[in-house]
Design a protein around this motif. Structure first.
Motif, PDB file in Angstrom:
ATOM      1  N   VAL A   1       9.566   2.582  -9.889  1.00  6.66           N
ATOM      2  CA  VAL A   1      10.330   3.788 -10.240  1.00  6.66           C
ATOM      3  C   VAL A   1       9.871   4.998  -9.426  1.00  6.66           C
ATOM      4  N   HIS A   2       8.716   4.896  -8.810  1.00  4.63           N
ATOM      5  CA  HIS A   2       8.203   5.970  -7.950  1.00  4.63           C
ATOM      6  C   HIS A   2       8.373   5.609  -6.468  1.00  4.63           C
ATOM      7  N   ASP A   3       9.302   4.658  -6.217  1.00  2.00           N
ATOM      8  CA  ASP A   3       9.657   4.277  -4.838  1.00  2.00           C
ATOM      9  C   ASP A   3       8.506   3.573  -4.118  1.00  2.00           C
ATOM     10  N   VAL A   4       7.667   2.868  -4.877  1.00  2.00           N
ATOM     11  CA  VAL A   4       6.601   2.067  -4.277  1.00  2.00           C
ATOM     12  C   VAL A   4       7.119   0.642  -4.093  1.00  2.00           C
ATOM     13  N   GLY A   5       7.089   0.128  -2.854  1.00  2.00           N
ATOM     14  CA  GLY A   5       7.603  -1.203  -2.570  1.00  2.00           C
ATOM     15  C   GLY A   5       6.567  -2.307  -2.624  1.00  2.00           C
ATOM     16  N   TYR A   6       5.303  -1.927  -2.754  1.00  5.80           N
ATOM     17  CA  TYR A   6       4.203  -2.905  -2.800  1.00  5.80           C
ATOM     18  C   TYR A   6       4.217  -3.836  -1.579  1.00  5.80           C
ATOM     19  N   HIS A   7       4.323  -3.240  -0.401  1.00  5.02           N
ATOM     20  CA  HIS A   7       4.208  -4.003   0.843  1.00  5.02           C
ATOM     21  C   HIS A   7       2.735  -4.089   1.244  1.00  5.02           C
ATOM     22  N   ILE A   8       2.359  -5.201   1.847  1.00  7.99           N
ATOM     23  CA  ILE A   8       0.965  -5.418   2.248  1.00  7.99           C
ATOM     24  C   ILE A   8       0.563  -4.491   3.385  1.00  7.99           C
ATOM     25  N   GLY A   9       1.476  -4.226   4.320  1.00  9.43           N
ATOM     26  CA  GLY A   9       1.103  -3.511   5.531  1.00  9.43           C
ATOM     27  C   GLY A   9       0.747  -4.503   6.629  1.00  9.43           C
ATOM     28  N   PRO A  10      -0.171  -4.212   7.515  1.00 10.22           N
ATOM     29  CA  PRO A  10      -1.112  -3.087   7.508  1.00 10.22           C
ATOM     30  C   PRO A  10      -0.466  -1.774   7.967  1.00 10.22           C
ATOM     31  N   SER A  11      -1.194  -0.699   7.695  1.00 11.86           N
ATOM     32  CA  SER A  11      -0.702   0.614   8.097  1.00 11.86           C
ATOM     33  C   SER A  11      -0.625   0.686   9.619  1.00 11.86           C
ATOM     34  N   PRO A  12       0.339   1.449  10.138  1.00  9.89           N
ATOM     35  CA  PRO A  12       0.386   1.651  11.593  1.00  9.89           C
ATOM     36  C   PRO A  12      -0.846   2.417  12.075  1.00  9.89           C
ATOM     37  N   GLU A  13      -1.101   2.377  13.358  1.00 10.39           N
ATOM     38  CA  GLU A  13      -2.338   2.936  13.911  1.00 10.39           C
ATOM     39  C   GLU A  13      -2.521   4.410  13.585  1.00 10.39           C
ATOM     40  N   HIS A  14      -1.433   5.162  13.518  1.00 12.46           N
ATOM     41  CA  HIS A  14      -1.564   6.607  13.308  1.00 12.46           C
ATOM     42  C   HIS A  14      -1.799   6.971  11.839  1.00 12.46           C
TER      43      HIS A  14
END
Length: 740
Positions: free
Chosen positions: A326-339
């Motif tokens: 409901v807070h627009d969290v998709g629970y994706h693993i990632g990983p985060s981009p370099e930046h």
């Protein structure tokens, strides 16, 4: 006489004269708990139907004088008083190391209650000294801060900031990945998607004190999460409590968060510990830093991974259930981009400090048989539920026995009351006190009775050594349910007792191998959410939602009173060795029904050892029952027991020594796998809110397929069980008892 119970006193104390397919580990855990409930209930029915119990079960304590002890123990605990105690203890910060003022206040109260000997036992310990300005959690885009976590979850900043006790200090900036609960299965799933977590910071859900997670086999201790993170190659971990933990009681379902309603505030930050000062000196603490954050903080960080890598919905299974969609969290693993990185700063110095334990004693007519009743005072915040509900209940226990003492009653056995400081740092307060009195405890301690959370909901729990099962069943049969008029706690609860553990009981069972019990009331599914280890576990929450009317506090005090009296007041200690062998047989049955047993590890000899123990225990208990049988001479027996030696007195003393020694036979010098300071082969460490498998060395080795280690623990168990059997057999042979 008992030794000096009060340890190395602080300077202040001295100045004041203070003396099929294999299931996942989590799924198997859930199945195991279900089977344990069935076994426990069957065991309870066995006790209710056994021939020896009608005259012994659910009866009042027989007094050593016309004074009615049972009446006092059931009438003294009051809602008004526990409310007062809760209001006092929750008013100021009382993290371990901050407890001197509360220790002095508790000592003063116990003296006021009539306990003849109350001292403060202070021990030197290195403890963390957290300061909010030394902690940081920030989400960065390049060098720009796009979110800075406040790391404060309640308006009163005098309480503990967001941190984990004895977490490694560090200042790291790195990319991050979402790792669900950080279990081994979760990391296996991440690896199956060819995602590397090495050198990154992991975002984990916490998995503690949640009936919803427990019912779904998802509970996991933070220490195991951090261990898994280290093995996977993460360099840091940030943990939060997801609304998933609260089942249906969420804002998404229309429940307002506290203080407006029964839901969990999304700003709540759940703290916890990873060790103690001994682990610190021995180099056993986690090597990577960990930081707690709120669900609001997690929303900002995990949402930044939306669309990157597989999502929880795509993975399915144990990854489902997150409560922040409901807070627009998709629970994706990632990983985060370099930046996109996280800057995590954990800077909590470990400084010389002290743990202040309050120890009260009512000397018994038998000085070398002792029942200890305890709780811990230290908390991560106000701590109204954990541990202040237990502290308030303990005060009422002390007040009850103090009132009896003032009326001229004297216990048959010595009673020791203990208010420990330092449980949240791996029980450092009780551990140091136990080490200071180790040989005396091994020789004299009948039992340790513990309460961590006396009240935070309506569901009763008990964790106990089988030697103490009957004391719990006896007490719960006599105390009225706080929620259902006309029924006892036992009627509502049903009698299912979990394996021993919980709070400071872990150290009593793990080092001197003393029989322990831990009791309390906690929430079930659909009840107001318990804000465990957060700043919202405060007096207002307890009064409005945790225990309105303070009835469960009072019930816990009454239960502890009766459990203690059941063990204190009978000349022959009210224990059953046969209950132990029956429990072991049930544990092995459940273990093998899981398909954990394997032809690679033959358990035939282990099962035979348990059967021999059952035969010896039945004979020994039968002999003990002959000494209990003469009810009319109970009072005279108690008087003879302390005044002179005669054959009956010596027989009773001999029986009691064996009951006390029986638990000690399960001590293993090498310690448990992963817990070498804990030595009981039958019980693993477990918090008050979760259950650890019995026979942990064998069970864990079978579940992991480590056959050689399983054989090792099988043989250790056989040896210890045979030692227990010989103890019982030798005594029966010595006294010449036999059945027709």
């Amino acid at each position: 006489m008992h030794p000096n119970l009060f340890g190395s006193r602080s300077k202040e104390a001295a100045d004041l004269d203070q003396s099929p397919p294999r299931l996942s580990a989590e799924s198997r855990s859930n199945v195991w708990l279900s089977r344990l409930f069935v076994f426990s209930f069957s065991f309870f029915l066995y006790i209710r139907l056994s021939e020896i119990l009608p005259s012994k079960f659910s009866v009042g304590i027989k007094p050593t004088s016309p004074f009615n002890l049972t009446h006092v123990l059931l009438s003294i605990p009051s809602a008004e008083r526990v409310r007062d105690w809760s209001e006092y203890y929750t008013n100021t910060s009382h993290l371990a190391g901050e407890g001197w003022q509360q220790a002095k206040w508790t000592q003063s109260k116990w003296k006021e209650f009539g306990v003849p000997n109350v001292e403060i036992a202070s021990y030197d310990a290195n403890l963390p000294a957290p300061r909010a300005e030394n902690q940081r959690l920030a989400l960065l885009r390049g060098s720009k801060v796009i979110y800075e976590a406040p790391l404060v979850d309640n308006t009163n900043a005098t309480f503990t900031p967001a941190y984990f006790g004895f977490s490694s200090n560090a200042n790291i900036t790195a990319g991050f990945v979402y790792c669900n609960f950080g279990s081994e299965e979760d990391f296996d799933e991440i690896a199956r998607h060819n995602i590397s977590v090495v050198g990154k910071i992991g975002i984990f859900k916490l998995g503690n004190a949640s009936p919803t997670l427990r019912d779904n086999g998802l509970e996991i201790f933070r220490g195991i999460q951090l261990s898994n993170a280290e093995k996977a190659g993460l360099i840091g971990v940030v943990l939060y409590t997801d609304p998933q933990n609260d089942g249906t009681i969420t804002e998404a379902n229309g429940y307002r968060p506290f203080p407006r309603g029964i839901g969990r505030p999304l700003t709540a930050i759940e703290r916890g510990g990873f060790g103690n000062s001994e682990d610190y000196h021995d180099g056993l603490l986690p090597k990577i830093p960990a930081m707690p954050m709120s669900a609001i903080d997690a929303t900002e960080i995990i949402k930044s991974l939306n669309g990157i890598g597989p999502s929880a919905r795509q993975i399915g299974g144990r990854w489902l259930g997150g409560g922040m969609y409901v807070h627009d969290v998709g629970y994706h693993i990632g990983p985060s981009p370099e930046h996109l990185t996280i800057n995590l700063v954990n800077n909590v110095p470990i400084v010389p400090s002290q743990s202040h334990n309050v120890i009260g004693t009512i000397p018994g007519q038998i000085a070398d048989e002792v029942v200890i009743i305890g709780n811990h005072r230290d908390a991560w915040g106000p701590g109204a539920g954990d541990p202040v509900s237990g502290s308030a209940a303990l005060n009422e226990v002390v007040r009850s026995y103090g009132k009896a003492y003032q009326h001229g009653w004297r216990p048959l056995r010595t009673i020791v009351f203990a208010s420990f400081e330092g449980e949240e740092f791996a029980q450092i307060g009780s551990l140091l006190w136990i080490k200071d009195h180790l040989e005396w405890l091994r020789a004299s301690a009948v039992a340790y009775l513990n309460v961590v959370v006396a009240a935070s909901g309506p569901i009763f729990h008990a964790k106990a050594s089988p030697l103490l099962y009957r004391s719990v069943l006896n007490a719960t049969a006599q105390v009225q349910s706080p929620t259902t008029p006309g029924q006892s706690i036992l009627d509502i609860w049903g009698g299912s007792i979990d394996p021993a553990g919980g709070g400071d009981a872990v150290r009593f069972q793990g080092l001197p191998c003393v029989s322990t019990v831990d009791i309390g009331f906690s929430p079930g599914i659909g009840d107001p959410v318990f804000p465990y280890h957060t700043g919202f576990d405060n007096f207002a929450w307890m009064e409005r939602f945790g225990d309105p009317g303070w009835k469960h506090h009072v019930a816990s005090a009454k239960l502890m009173n009766l459990i203690a009296a059941y063990l204190i007041e009978s000349p022959v200690i009210n224990m059953s060795a046969h209950d132990y062998s029956t429990a072991m047989q049930g544990w092995l049955e459940i273990m093998c029904e899981h398909a954990d047993c394997s032809p690679e590890v033959d358990l035939t000899e282990l099962k035979a050892a348990v059967e021999r123990l059952a035969r010896a225990a039945g004979l020994f208990d039968g002999y003990a029952e002959t000494l209990r049988a003469d009810e009319t001479s109970w009072r005279a027996t108690a008087q003879r027991l302390v005044r002179r030696a005669d054959p009956r007195t010596e027989a009773i003393r001999g029986i009691n020594k064996v009951y006390i020694a029986l638990e000690r036979k399960f001590y293993y010098e090498g310690g448990m796998d992963g817990y070498n300071s804990l030595h009981h082969v039958l019980f693993a460490p477990a918090a008050w809110h979760n259950v650890a498998f019995p026979m942990p060395g064998l069970d864990k080795s079978l579940r992991s397929g480590d056959w050689e280690n399983a054989k090792k623990w099988r043989d250790v168990l056989i040896d210890k069980i045979e030692n227990a059997t010989r103890l019982l057999e030798n005594h029966v042979e010595q006294v010449g008892y036999h059945t027709l």
